[in-house]
Design an enzyme around this catalytic site. Structure first.
Site, PDB file in Angstrom:
ATOM      1  N   HIS A  34       0.831  -1.218   0.000  1.00  0.00           N
ATOM      2  CA  HIS A  34       0.000   0.000   0.000  1.00  0.00           C
ATOM      3  C   HIS A  34       0.861   1.261   0.000  1.00  0.00           C
ATOM      4  O   HIS A  34       0.462   2.298   0.497  1.00  0.00           O
ATOM      5  CB  HIS A  34      -0.995  -0.010   1.170  1.00  0.00           C
ATOM      6  CG  HIS A  34      -2.090  -1.012   0.945  1.00  0.00           C
ATOM      7  ND1 HIS A  34      -3.292  -0.689   0.369  1.00  0.00           N
ATOM      8  CD2 HIS A  34      -2.126  -2.345   1.182  1.00  0.00           C
ATOM      9  CE1 HIS A  34      -4.041  -1.784   0.279  1.00  0.00           C
ATOM     10  NE2 HIS A  34      -3.349  -2.806   0.759  1.00  0.00           N
ATOM     11  N   ASP A  36       2.353   1.939  -3.134  1.00  0.00           N
ATOM     12  CA  ASP A  36       2.499   2.323  -4.554  1.00  0.00           C
ATOM     13  C   ASP A  36       1.612   3.500  -4.935  1.00  0.00           C
ATOM     14  O   ASP A  36       2.019   4.352  -5.712  1.00  0.00           O
ATOM     15  CB  ASP A  36       2.338   1.128  -5.514  1.00  0.00           C
ATOM     16  CG  ASP A  36       1.001   0.428  -5.470  1.00  0.00           C
ATOM     17  OD1 ASP A  36       0.155   0.736  -4.599  1.00  0.00           O
ATOM     18  OD2 ASP A  36       0.785  -0.457  -6.333  1.00  0.00           O
ATOM     19  N   GLY A 122      -7.738 -14.568  -7.101  1.00  0.00           N
ATOM     20  CA  GLY A 122      -8.246 -14.158  -5.789  1.00  0.00           C
ATOM     21  C   GLY A 122      -7.276 -14.426  -4.654  1.00  0.00           C
ATOM     22  O   GLY A 122      -7.621 -14.278  -3.492  1.00  0.00           O
ATOM     23  N   ALA A 123      -6.030 -14.792  -4.986  1.00  0.00           N
ATOM     24  CA  ALA A 123      -5.048 -15.125  -3.951  1.00  0.00           C
ATOM     25  C   ALA A 123      -4.098 -13.966  -3.673  1.00  0.00           C
ATOM     26  O   ALA A 123      -3.114 -14.118  -2.960  1.00  0.00           O
ATOM     27  CB  ALA A 123      -4.254 -16.362  -4.377  1.00  0.00           C
ATOM     28  N   GLY A 124      -4.373 -12.804  -4.264  1.00  0.00           N
ATOM     29  CA  GLY A 124      -3.502 -11.653  -4.045  1.00  0.00           C
ATOM     30  C   GLY A 124      -2.172 -11.789  -4.767  1.00  0.00           C
ATOM     31  O   GLY A 124      -1.171 -11.208  -4.356  1.00  0.00           O
ATOM     32  N   SER A 126      -1.841 -11.258  -8.193  1.00  0.00           N
ATOM     33  CA  SER A 126      -1.907 -10.463  -9.430  1.00  0.00           C
ATOM     34  C   SER A 126      -2.264 -11.259 -10.676  1.00  0.00           C
ATOM     35  O   SER A 126      -1.661 -11.101 -11.736  1.00  0.00           O
ATOM     36  CB  SER A 126      -0.583  -9.721  -9.678  1.00  0.00           C
ATOM     37  OG  SER A 126      -0.359  -8.806  -8.656  1.00  0.00           O
ATOM     38  N   ASP A 172       1.604  -4.029  -9.488  1.00  0.00           N
ATOM     39  CA  ASP A 172       1.387  -5.369 -10.039  1.00  0.00           C
ATOM     40  C   ASP A 172       1.736  -5.439 -11.524  1.00  0.00           C
ATOM     41  O   ASP A 172       2.390  -6.386 -11.983  1.00  0.00           O
ATOM     42  CB  ASP A 172      -0.067  -5.795  -9.829  1.00  0.00           C
ATOM     43  CG  ASP A 172      -0.461  -5.716  -8.367  1.00  0.00           C
ATOM     44  OD1 ASP A 172       0.433  -5.635  -7.507  1.00  0.00           O
ATOM     45  OD2 ASP A 172      -1.679  -5.728  -8.086  1.00  0.00           O
ATOM     46  N   TYR A 224     -10.208  -1.125  -0.021  1.00  0.00           N
ATOM     47  CA  TYR A 224      -8.964  -0.659  -0.666  1.00  0.00           C
ATOM     48  C   TYR A 224      -9.111   0.827  -1.011  1.00  0.00           C
ATOM     49  O   TYR A 224      -8.244   1.648  -0.701  1.00  0.00           O
ATOM     50  CB  TYR A 224      -8.710  -1.490  -1.925  1.00  0.00           C
ATOM     51  CG  TYR A 224      -7.406  -1.187  -2.629  1.00  0.00           C
ATOM     52  CD1 TYR A 224      -6.287  -1.984  -2.436  1.00  0.00           C
ATOM     53  CD2 TYR A 224      -7.301  -0.100  -3.509  1.00  0.00           C
ATOM     54  CE1 TYR A 224      -5.099  -1.717  -3.089  1.00  0.00           C
ATOM     55  CE2 TYR A 224      -6.117   0.177  -4.162  1.00  0.00           C
ATOM     56  CZ  TYR A 224      -5.021  -0.631  -3.959  1.00  0.00           C
ATOM     57  OH  TYR A 224      -3.843  -0.350  -4.613  1.00  0.00           O
TER      58      TYR A 224
HETATM   59  C1  GLA Z   1      -2.964  -4.553  -4.803  1.00  0.00           C
HETATM   60  C2  GLA Z   1      -2.833  -3.420  -5.810  1.00  0.00           C
HETATM   61  C3  GLA Z   1      -1.422  -2.851  -5.809  1.00  0.00           C
HETATM   62  C4  GLA Z   1      -0.960  -2.507  -4.400  1.00  0.00           C
HETATM   63  C5  GLA Z   1      -1.225  -3.661  -3.451  1.00  0.00           C
HETATM   64  C6  GLA Z   1      -0.918  -3.302  -2.024  1.00  0.00           C
HETATM   65  O1  GLA Z   1      -2.164  -5.629  -5.203  1.00  0.00           O
HETATM   66  O2  GLA Z   1      -3.139  -3.879  -7.104  1.00  0.00           O
HETATM   67  O3  GLA Z   1      -1.376  -1.721  -6.649  1.00  0.00           O
HETATM   68  O4  GLA Z   1      -1.568  -1.328  -3.949  1.00  0.00           O
HETATM   69  O5  GLA Z   1      -2.567  -4.112  -3.517  1.00  0.00           O
HETATM   70  O6  GLA Z   1       0.437  -3.094  -1.844  1.00  0.00           O
END
Ligand code: GLA
Length: 383
Positions: A34, A36, A122-124, A126, A172, A224
Site C-alpha cells: 500500500h 504504490d 483471488g489469492a492476491g 496479481s 502489479d 482498498y
Molecule cells: C494490490 C494493488 C497494488 C498494491 C497492493 C498493495 O495488489 O493492485 O497496486 O496497492 O494491492 O500493496
C-alpha cells in the site's frame, strides 16, 4: 496449461495458427505494501505462475476473446464500442488493455486472443495484472507499437483503474512487465525507477513460502479505495503531494499535526513501510539476507494494527510460522485475505508447513495452499 497447449487451443478455436504466444507472470510482493499509490517504494518478484496468450491481429475492428480456463465460449467485441466499467466479467481485463491502447492513440484494429493462466485467482498474486500485461505485450509486438515495459505497465494500470474500475496502484503491472529471473524488483513508484536486486534464497539455504489462505480478497475493493482515500487525505492535510514525501525522521512531527486517529494510523503505516523497503534493500545488498525476516514481520504488524487490512487467517499463518521457527512472515498484496509469505530456513520448511496446516484445521479454516516462490522471469514472447 503450457504454451504448446495454448497455441494448439488457439488453432483449434480460430482455425489458423496464432502469430505468436506470450506469457506474463503473477507476482508476490516481498515488502512495500500500500505504498504504490502513495508514490512510495515496493519490492515484488515474479512468480513461475503465468498467464499465457496466443494472439493474432485482425484488421476488421473485431476482438475475439477466449479463456481455456472457463466454460464460456468466444466473446466478440468491437473496440469502437468499448465503454469503461460496463463489463463485469473476466473479459474486462483484456478488453481494457485494447481500450487503453486505443485511447492512447495506438492503432490496434482487432485481435484474436486465446488465454490460459496458472496464476491462482483471488489469492492476491496479481492474476489480473498477468492477463493485462500478456495482452499488452502481445499487441505491442504484433502492432509494432514500440512501447517500453514501463509504458505497457502504465497502460495496463489505466485499463484496471478506468476500464475495469479498480483503484489500484502501479506495482502489479510493473512487476509482471519488468521483473527478471532470480531478482526482486526495487521499484520507485513515483518515477518507475527500477533496480534489479539479486534474490537467490536457495543459495543461502533459505526458502520463501507463499501461503494462500483461500480467503478471496476480491470483494474488498471498497476497503482498498477507503484506505487510498485516507492516505490522500493525510497527504493533503500535511501539505505534500504524496505520503512518500514525509521522511521517516519527520514522522513524529507529521503525526503530531494530524488530529484524525484513522488518518494518523494510515500515514504511520505508509511512512514506516517505505523505510522498511529501503532497509530490506540495504540488507540484501550487504548480504545480510536473514536479517530481513524481522523487517517483514514488522511490516505485517503495521498492516494489521495501523492499516487494518489483515484477517484472522493471515494472522494465523504469520503467528504459526513464527512460532515454528520462521525468520519472518507477513501478509502480502492488497489484504483482507489472499496470501501470506514466510521466510524460513530450508530445513524448517516442512515443520512450518505442517504447523500452518494443522493450525488451519484446528481453527476450521479451509486448508491453505502452500508453495515455494522462486523469483522468475517477467513477461516475454515465447514463440
Ligand atoms: C494490490 C494493488 C497494488 C498494491 C497492493 C498493495 O495488489 O493492485 O497496486 O496497492 O494491492 O500493496
Amino acid at each position: 496449461m503450457g504454451a504448446v497447449e495454448v497455441r494448439d487451443g488457439f488453432t483449434a478455436l480460430y482455425g489458423a495458427e496464432p502469430e505468436g504466444v506470450w506469457s506474463a507472470p503473477g507476482r508476490v510482493n516481498l515488502i512495500g505494501e500500500h505504498t504504490d499509490y502513495n508514490d512510495g517504494f515496493v519490492m515484488p518478484f515474479a512468480l513461475p505462475h503465468t498467464a499465457t496468450a496466443a494472439v493474432s491481429r485482425r484488421e476488421d475492428g473485431v476482438v475475439r476473446l477466449h479463456s481455456a480456463d472457463l466454460d464460456g465460449g468466444v466473446v466478440e467485441l468491437r473496440p469502437d464500442d468499448l465503454v469503461p466499467q460496463a463489463d463485469k466479467e473476466w473479459t474486462a481485463y483484456p478488453a481494457g488493455v485494447v481500450w487503453a491502447l486505443r485511447e492512447a492513440g495506438h492503432p490496434v484494429t482487432g485481435a484474436d486472443i486465446h488465454l490460459s493462466s496458472t496464476v491462482p485467482v483471488g489469492a492476491g498474486l496479481s492474476s489480473s495484472a498477468a492477463v493485462e500485461v500478456v495482452v499488452a505485450l502481445a499487441l505491442n509486438d504484433l502492432y509494432e507499437l514500440g512501447l517500453q515495459r514501463w509504458q505497457l505497465a502504465r497502460l495496463c494500470q489505466r485499463a484496471e483503474n478506468v476500464y475495469v474500475g479498480a483503484p489500484t496502484g502501479i506495482m502489479d503491472q510493473t512487476a509482471s512487465a519488468c521483473c527478471e529471473d532470480g531478482h526482486a524488483l526495487f521499484l520507485d513508484t513515483r518515477d518507475l525507477g527500477q533496480k534489479q536486486i539479486p534474490f537467490d534464497l536457495a543459495a543461502e539455504g533459505m526458502r520463501l513460502l507463499v501461503v494462500d489462505t483461500r480467503v478471496k480478497h476480491a470483494h474488498n475493493e471498497g476497503e482498498y479505495g477507503k484506505r487510498r482515500a485516507g492516505c490522500e487525505k493525510g497527504a493533503a492535510l500535511l501539505g505534500v503531494d504524496a505520503l512518500r514525501d514525509i521522511a521517516y525522521d519527520d514522522l513524529d512531527a507529521a503525526l503530531a499535526r494530524l488530529e484524525d486517529e484513522e488518518v494518523r494510523r494510515l500515514v504511520r503505516h505508509v511512512v514506516t513501510e517505505d523505510a522498511r523497503v529501503e532497509r530490506v534493500v540495504a540488507l540484501l545488498e550487504s548480504g545480510d539476507t536473514r536479517a530481513i525476516g524481522p523487517v517483514l514481520t514488522a511490516g505485517h504488524a503495521s498492516l494489521r494494527d495501523d492499516f487494518r487490512i489483515s484477517c484472522p487467517e493471515l494472522d494465523l499463518v504469520v503467528d504459526t510460522a513464527l512460532a515454528s521457527g520462521a525468520l519472518g512472515a507477513r501478509m502480502t498484496g492488497g489484504g483482507f485475505g489472499g496470501s501470506a509469505i514466510v521466510l524460513a530456513e530450508a530445513t524448517d520448511v516442512d515443520t512450518i508447513t505442517k504447523a500452518v496446516e494443522e493450525a488451519f484445521a484446528a481453527a476450521s479454516f479451509t486448508a491453505p495452499r502452500v508453495f515455494e516462490a522462486v523469483p522468475s522471469p517477467g513477461a516475454r514472447r515465447i514463440s
